[in-house]
Design an enzyme around this catalytic site. Sequence first.
Site, PDB file in Angstrom:
ATOM      1  N   SER A   2      59.760  21.368  34.822  1.00  0.00           N
ATOM      2  CA  SER A   2      60.657  21.155  35.955  1.00  0.00           C
ATOM      3  C   SER A   2      61.875  20.340  35.553  1.00  0.00           C
ATOM      4  CB  SER A   2      59.914  20.431  37.079  1.00  0.00           C
ATOM      5  OG  SER A   2      58.717  21.103  37.413  1.00  0.00           O
TER       6      SER A   2
HETATM    7  N1  SAH Z   1      55.462  19.901  36.456  1.00  0.00           N
HETATM    8  C1  SAH Z   1      55.284  20.949  35.471  1.00  0.00           C
HETATM    9  C2  SAH Z   1      55.678  22.261  36.095  1.00  0.00           C
HETATM   10  C3  SAH Z   1      55.234  23.438  35.358  1.00  0.00           C
HETATM   11  S1  SAH Z   1      55.651  24.988  36.105  1.00  0.00           S
HETATM   12  C4  SAH Z   1      56.168  20.614  34.273  1.00  0.00           C
HETATM   13  O1  SAH Z   1      57.166  19.943  34.471  1.00  0.00           O
HETATM   14  O2  SAH Z   1      55.880  21.061  33.169  1.00  0.00           O
HETATM   15  C5  SAH Z   1      54.296  25.213  37.197  1.00  0.00           C
HETATM   16  C6  SAH Z   1      52.982  25.476  36.550  1.00  0.00           C
HETATM   17  O3  SAH Z   1      52.054  25.779  37.600  1.00  0.00           O
HETATM   18  C7  SAH Z   1      52.906  26.653  35.597  1.00  0.00           C
HETATM   19  O4  SAH Z   1      52.493  26.202  34.342  1.00  0.00           O
HETATM   20  C8  SAH Z   1      51.865  27.601  36.225  1.00  0.00           C
HETATM   21  O5  SAH Z   1      51.037  28.235  35.272  1.00  0.00           O
HETATM   22  C9  SAH Z   1      51.075  26.622  37.080  1.00  0.00           C
HETATM   23  N2  SAH Z   1      50.321  27.201  38.201  1.00  0.00           N
HETATM   24  C10 SAH Z   1      50.742  28.153  39.079  1.00  0.00           C
HETATM   25  N3  SAH Z   1      49.758  28.383  39.979  1.00  0.00           N
HETATM   26  C11 SAH Z   1      48.705  27.568  39.657  1.00  0.00           C
HETATM   27  C12 SAH Z   1      47.406  27.349  40.207  1.00  0.00           C
HETATM   28  N4  SAH Z   1      46.973  28.029  41.258  1.00  0.00           N
HETATM   29  N5  SAH Z   1      46.608  26.437  39.624  1.00  0.00           N
HETATM   30  C13 SAH Z   1      47.031  25.744  38.540  1.00  0.00           C
HETATM   31  N6  SAH Z   1      48.238  25.909  37.975  1.00  0.00           N
HETATM   32  C14 SAH Z   1      49.080  26.802  38.535  1.00  0.00           C
END
Ligand code: SAH
Length: 215
Positions: free
Chosen positions: A62
């Site tokens: 993010s």
């Molecule tokens: N705060 C994180 C954001 C990553 S993007 C950062 O800064 O790195 C969001 C993530 O949510 C992705 O890696 C995706 O695989 C995950 N995601 C989406 N749906 C999900 C779920 N139901 N359970 C767990 N992870 C999920």
Amino acid sequence: MGSFQSARHRMVRRQLRGREISDERVLSAMATVPRERFVSERLADQAYDDVPLPIGFGQTISQPYMVALTCQAARIRRGDRVLDVGCGSGYQAAVLAELGAEVYAVECIPELADRAAQTLAALGLEDRVTVQCGDGSVGHPEHAPFDAITVGAAAPRFPAALFEQLRVHGRMVVPIGDRSGQWLEVVTRGPEGPVTSRSVPCRFVPLVGAEGFQG
Ligand code: SAH
């Protein structure tokens, strides 16, 4: 290293302090966590740009501003038990840990969950963050209730299952909307039910799983 540190301080000044991030604890945590460690070496030079960056598997780390805004809105206090849904690179979880939280992070893509756990361990945060691979859209009932829940992926509707795992007076910060755009919503669990306020428009990758987008 020095150049990463100066880029990090510049990021705090221009992207966070220059906008509405005023919580000094959040600013200090953002000035401490080395964001370049959460992206591939190829992207390290862009780690402090004002954008999300690819982390593989169609996912992104993010934007720094969104991470800071989420932490500020969730009013994290030392010792809070926090659920981080969609841990991705682990960056949000690391900032929460730096704020003194005990973090339970859930990521549904096994390779990303493994990599996040390794990065967090390399930074010495393994005692403060537990990374689990699974569907975080239904929360983490074994470790509930939580003082705060942060969701790093867009939910199609109010995430009732997550709300149920908040302690009374607990806070959840979650982007809610459709795939093309959302509002970052701040939900507090009042004694009578949810109290919601809208923060800023945003665009996150979709939440998948039982309570996420289908197909
Ligand atoms: N705060 C994180 C954001 C990553 S993007 C950062 O800064 O790195 C969001 C993530 O949510 C992705 O890696 C995706 O695989 C995950 N995601 C989406 N749906 C999900 C779920 N139901 N359970 C767990 N992870 C999920």
